[in-house]
Design a protein around this motif. Structure first.
Motif, PDB file in Angstrom:
ATOM      1  N   ASP A  64      49.445  19.151  48.869  1.00 28.05           N
ATOM      2  CA  ASP A  64      49.846  19.667  47.557  1.00 28.05           C
ATOM      3  C   ASP A  64      48.874  20.749  47.124  1.00 28.05           C
ATOM      4  OD1 ASP A  64      51.630  19.812  45.456  1.00 28.05           O
ATOM      5  OD2 ASP A  64      50.514  18.434  44.197  1.00 28.05           O
ATOM      6  N   ILE A  65      49.388  21.660  46.299  1.00 23.31           N
ATOM      7  CA  ILE A  65      48.564  22.734  45.741  1.00 23.31           C
ATOM      8  C   ILE A  65      48.984  22.937  44.301  1.00 23.31           C
ATOM      9  CG2 ILE A  65      50.121  24.542  46.595  1.00 23.31           C
ATOM     10  CD1 ILE A  65      47.552  26.288  46.952  1.00 23.31           C
ATOM     11  N   SER A  66      48.021  23.170  43.426  1.00 20.32           N
ATOM     12  CA  SER A  66      48.328  23.266  42.004  1.00 20.32           C
ATOM     13  C   SER A  66      47.385  24.242  41.322  1.00 20.32           C
ATOM     14  CB  SER A  66      48.196  21.878  41.357  1.00 20.32           C
ATOM     15  OG  SER A  66      48.482  21.928  39.979  1.00 20.32           O
ATOM     16  N   HIS A  67      47.869  24.859  40.245  1.00 22.49           N
ATOM     17  CA  HIS A  67      47.039  25.768  39.460  1.00 22.49           C
ATOM     18  C   HIS A  67      46.999  25.318  38.012  1.00 22.49           C
ATOM     19  CE1 HIS A  67      46.126  29.299  36.901  1.00 22.49           C
ATOM     20  NE2 HIS A  67      45.225  29.506  37.839  1.00 22.49           N
ATOM     21  N   SER A  68      45.811  25.337  37.446  1.00 20.28           N
ATOM     22  CA  SER A  68      45.611  25.112  36.021  1.00 20.28           C
ATOM     23  C   SER A  68      44.680  26.215  35.523  1.00 20.28           C
ATOM     24  CB  SER A  68      44.979  23.736  35.790  1.00 20.28           C
ATOM     25  OG  SER A  68      43.742  23.631  36.485  1.00 20.28           O
ATOM     26  N   PRO A  69      44.576  26.427  34.219  1.00 22.25           N
ATOM     27  CA  PRO A  69      43.693  27.488  33.728  1.00 22.25           C
ATOM     28  C   PRO A  69      42.300  27.409  34.341  1.00 22.25           C
ATOM     29  CG  PRO A  69      44.985  26.624  31.926  1.00 22.25           C
ATOM     30  CD  PRO A  69      45.286  25.753  33.124  1.00 22.25           C
ATOM     31  N   ARG A  70      41.869  28.515  34.946  1.00 20.38           N
ATOM     32  CA  ARG A  70      40.528  28.644  35.539  1.00 20.38           C
ATOM     33  C   ARG A  70      40.329  27.808  36.799  1.00 20.38           C
ATOM     34  NH1 ARG A  70      37.304  27.428  29.905  1.00 20.38           N
ATOM     35  NH2 ARG A  70      38.465  28.855  28.590  1.00 20.38           N
ATOM     36  N   ARG A  71      41.421  27.331  37.417  1.00 21.59           N
ATOM     37  CA  ARG A  71      41.212  26.458  38.570  1.00 21.59           C
ATOM     38  C   ARG A  71      42.440  26.382  39.478  1.00 21.59           C
ATOM     39  NH1 ARG A  71      39.895  22.589  35.862  1.00 21.59           N
ATOM     40  NH2 ARG A  71      37.627  22.659  36.061  1.00 21.59           N
TER      41      ARG A  71
END
Length: 262
Positions: A64-71
């Motif tokens: 899995d791959i995920s994006h959140s603010p600043r990360r």
């Protein structure tokens, strides 16, 4: 001057208010077959390239791959049975679709899609349990619902979705092993949490949990074998990682990462 200081103070407080509503979610399962897992997090996507390649050499594969603010966060697992794996990223949707279809023609399966800070990311692999994977893109949710219904009649299941930058992107596959599928859209996390509990009681398990376009999207499926599943939700990323490690020790493995607001 007082007015200027007041306005400046509001601007400084705004990010704190936004972050106060923000949280991280991890879906964890038992009996995944994954023997080990690691989580890599970097501020920029390009900083993940070398750690991912090193993990590939050690037998890990992206699950899995995920994006959140600043990360950017990537989950890599051992015991997946996946052979070759790659990932690609493009700025424009047109270039992204073209690149994905190029790898599909080479015999790869597209299994994960994510967007962050203007980058569309896809994970592709050989040796996947999924067959005949396809990508569908729409500017309109109603149009995507029609595509989902059409693909269902053709024998395809959904395996991942992403809604960002005015696009809805859904990945489809055959050979999933799912007995049935359902998906739910919710504007409110608390209502979604109640919905998750109801579907668990009916024997469904979460396949994909996403937040985008001011909506929570939850994809469920029934499988032949019922397995333990739970989710964790934390407002602080360090606490989130600490909780994940605790569940790793109990034999659980992350099957999906997400993040969003209430």
């Amino acid at each position: 001057m007082k007015l200027l200081r007041y306005a400046t103070g509001l601007m400084l407080l705004l990010p704190m208010g936004v972050w106060a509503e923000y949280f991280f979610v991890g879906v964890l399962d038992k009996d995944t077959g994954y023997t080990e897992q690691i989580m890599l997090s970097k501020v920029k996507l390009r900083y993940l390239e070398r750690p991912i390649r090193n993990a590939w050499k050690e037998g890990y594969r992206i699950t899995d791959i995920s994006h959140s603010p600043r990360r950017w966060s990537v989950i890599l697992s051992k015991g997946t049975g996946i052979g070759k794996q790659t990932y690609l990223h493009r700025r424009s949707m047109a270039d992204f679709e073209t690149a994905v279809r190029h790898w599909l023609r080479k015999g790869y399966a597209v299994v994960n899609v994510e967007n962050g800070v203007g980058e569309w990311v896809a994970v592709l692999e050989k040796g996947s349990r999924f067959k005949e994977t396809h990508i569908a893109v729409s500017r309109d949710l109603d149009s995507m619902k029609k595509i989902i219904a059409k693909r269902k009649k053709q024998g395809f299941d959904m395996i991942d979705t992403e809604a960002e930058e005015g696009y809805w992107v859904v990945l489809f596959a055959k050979g999933t092993g799912y007995l049935s599928q359902r998906y739910i859209l919710s504007e409110n996390w608390n209502l979604l949490a109640e919905n998750i509990d109801a579907f668990w009681q009916k024997g469904y398990r979460i396949v994909s949990l996403e937040s985008g376009d001011n909506l929570w999207f939850c994809l469920y499926a029934k499988e032949k074998k019922l397995h333990d599943q739970l989710y964790i939700r934390r407002e602080n990323h360090e606490r989130f990682r600490k909780t994940v490690r605790q569940y790793w020790q109990k034999g659980y493995r992350i099957t999906d990462l997400s993040e969003g607001r209430k």
